[in-house]
Design a protein around this motif. Structure first.
Motif, mmCIF file in Angstrom:
data_model
loop_
_atom_site.group_PDB
_atom_site.id
_atom_site.type_symbol
_atom_site.label_atom_id
_atom_site.label_comp_id
_atom_site.label_asym_id
_atom_site.label_seq_id
_atom_site.Cartn_x
_atom_site.Cartn_y
_atom_site.Cartn_z
ATOM 1 N N LYS A 17 41.121 40.611 43.359
ATOM 2 C CA LYS A 17 40.516 41.932 43.188
ATOM 3 C C LYS A 17 41.040 42.766 44.453
ATOM 4 N N LYS A 62 40.568 46.261 46.557
ATOM 5 C CA LYS A 62 39.596 47.202 47.135
ATOM 6 C C LYS A 62 40.670 48.731 46.984
ATOM 7 N N ASP A 65 38.526 47.591 42.601
ATOM 8 C CA ASP A 65 37.194 47.861 42.981
ATOM 9 C C ASP A 65 37.199 49.117 43.736
ATOM 10 N N ASN A 93 34.061 50.983 44.694
ATOM 11 C CA ASN A 93 33.104 51.232 45.379
ATOM 12 C C ASN A 93 32.620 52.685 45.428
ATOM 13 N N GLU A 152 36.235 48.477 38.724
ATOM 14 C CA GLU A 152 34.822 48.210 39.049
ATOM 15 C C GLU A 152 34.323 49.320 39.665
ATOM 16 N N ASP A 192 28.981 47.897 38.874
ATOM 17 C CA ASP A 192 28.536 46.876 39.872
ATOM 18 C C ASP A 192 27.428 47.715 40.353
ATOM 19 N N GLU A 193 27.597 48.850 41.463
ATOM 20 C CA GLU A 193 26.413 49.532 42.157
ATOM 21 C C GLU A 193 25.390 50.114 41.146
ATOM 22 N N ASN A 243 29.221 43.465 36.707
ATOM 23 C CA ASN A 243 29.336 42.455 37.851
ATOM 24 C C ASN A 243 27.787 42.216 38.048
ATOM 25 N N LYS A 274 25.085 40.730 40.410
ATOM 26 C CA LYS A 274 24.558 40.426 41.902
ATOM 27 C C LYS A 274 23.261 40.126 41.974
HETATM 28 MG MG MG Z 1 31.902 45.912 43.867
#
Ligand code: MG
Ligand code: SMG
Length: 383
Positions: A173, A175, A201, A203, A226, A251-252, A273, A275
């Protein structure tokens, strides 16, 4: 200490909680980890230890030192735990009753998760059941991917990726951020070939107006993009998915099973994703898994630069049947020269799922003490 046993609702005798501790520690990372929101060079740690009758359950908080990944940060987690969550505790609070008790507290998922996990570990150790078994794990080892931070140059990036592939990681992955996306991805795809499982990803670093730009990633046959857009903009991800062919993974944005359901319903993502720390704990994480499994939506286990305590628990989750994509569940050596537990070692591109009671692993207390700045008793129950 007097024996403190209680008859649980399930009719079985169990040990009561006699002490809860909050431990703060810090551990250096083997190399800086740069994302679109900042650079991490070390990990500020908050552990919760729930003890009674010689058993200790552990939780590791996933919040970073600054509120850049999300609004949560480690000092804030400690504060909300002390002020609003720990006062709700009794000696016989369970992970399940804790989750209900804190359901009225809005947000603060990472704070909820660390205490809930310590409670769950405590009760599972007491009952001699592994977290994997409790959650419904079907795999004994999980495929490992690795998250590669933004590098100073493409040459550096290729060298780092080569090193991880030599280690045996099964998926890479990258960034990305505006200005550092298409070319690094092209370089990795060209150098390592079409067979490489590759994803990116962001973010939350892009806007919906970047849709055409992000669509340029389509030619690289990525597994997923992502969290390209801000956390709150779930509906914009649905718009984006009409322009970009690469699957969108959130994700977030995914803070609960309810948000996951809505995001899937409107087409904001086709992969999630998971978490546990981001969604308030393993009970909610399991709900998201079950929802996705029912719908045939692939999930994978994210990472928050956890030490062995958090990693052990994540591996139990990643062993559920719906986790069909390799996660950010990397070996201890990817993060630390020395982990706080026995190291998790990559074998044939996999990590073994712990099988012992609870999270299945104990910290090396001497080492953990040596990196601990303070450890406070926050709840003591005396007969
Ligand atoms: Mg992430
Ligand atoms: O634990 O391997 C890990 C880190 C994986 O990239 C990773 N995590 O957005 O998914 C993510 C990030 C969040 C933490 S970045 C400091």
């Amino acid at each position: 200490m007097a024996a403190t046993r209680w008859l649980g609702r399930d009719g079985r005798w169990g040990e009561m909680i006699s002490e809860i501790r909050l431990r703060r520690a810090r551990i250096d990372l083997v190399s800086p980890f740069r994302t679109s929101f900042g650079v991490e060079t070390s990990r500020e740690l908050l552990y919760v230890e729930v003890s009674g009758e010689g058993t200790t359950g552990w939780g590791e908080c996933v919040a970073m030192s600054e509120p850049m990944y999300s609004s949560e940060y480690v000092d804030g987690c400690e504060s909300v735990l002390r002020r609003f969550m720990l006062p709700l505790m009794n000696r016989d609070t369970t992970a399940q009753s804790f989750a209900r008790a804190v359901s009225g507290i809005r947000g603060h998922y990472m704070a909820k998760a660390v205490l809930e996990t310590a409670l769950l570990d405590f009760q599972l150790r007491r009952d001699g059941v592994s977290l994997g078994t409790f959650l419904g794990a079907t795999q004994t080892r999980v495929r490992s991917g690795v998250s590669v931070g933004i590098q100073p140059s493409i040459d550096d990036l290729l060298r780092v990726v080569q090193g991880y592939l030599d280690d045996g990681y099964q998926r890479i992955k990258l960034k990305i951020e505006p200005g550092c996306d298409i070319e690094p991805v092209r370089a990795v795809r060209t150098t390592f070939g079409d067979e490489l499982l590759l994803q990116v990803d962001a973010n939350s670093a892009y806007q919906l107006s970047d849709a055409e730009h992000l669509a340029r990633l389509d030619e690289f046959d990525l597994l997923l993009i992502e969290q390209p857009l801000p956390e709150e903009q779930v509906a914009s991800h649905a718009q984006l998915s009409k322009v970009v062919r690469t699957p969108i993974c959130l994700d977030e944005s995914i803070l609960s099973a309810d948000v996951a359901r809505e995001a899937l319903d409107i087409g904001a993502c086709s992969i999630i994703n998971i978490k546990p720390g981001r969604v308030g704990g393993f009970l909610e994480a399991k709900k998201i898994h079950d929802l996705c499994y029912e719908r045939g939506v692939a999930v994978w286990c994210g990472g928050m630069l956890e030490t062995g305590i958090g990693r052990a628990a994540n591996l139990a989750l990643a062993a559920l049947p719906g986790f069909t994509l390799p996660g950010d569940t990397s070996a201890s050596s990817r993060y630390f020269t020395r982990d706080v537990t026995a190291p998790f070692v990559l074998r044939d591109g996999h990590l073994d799922v712990p099988t012992g009671p609870g999270i299945g692993i104990d910290p090396d207390t001497d080492y953990l003490d040596s990196i601990t700045s303070r450890s406070d008793k926050v709840l003591v129950c005396d007969e």
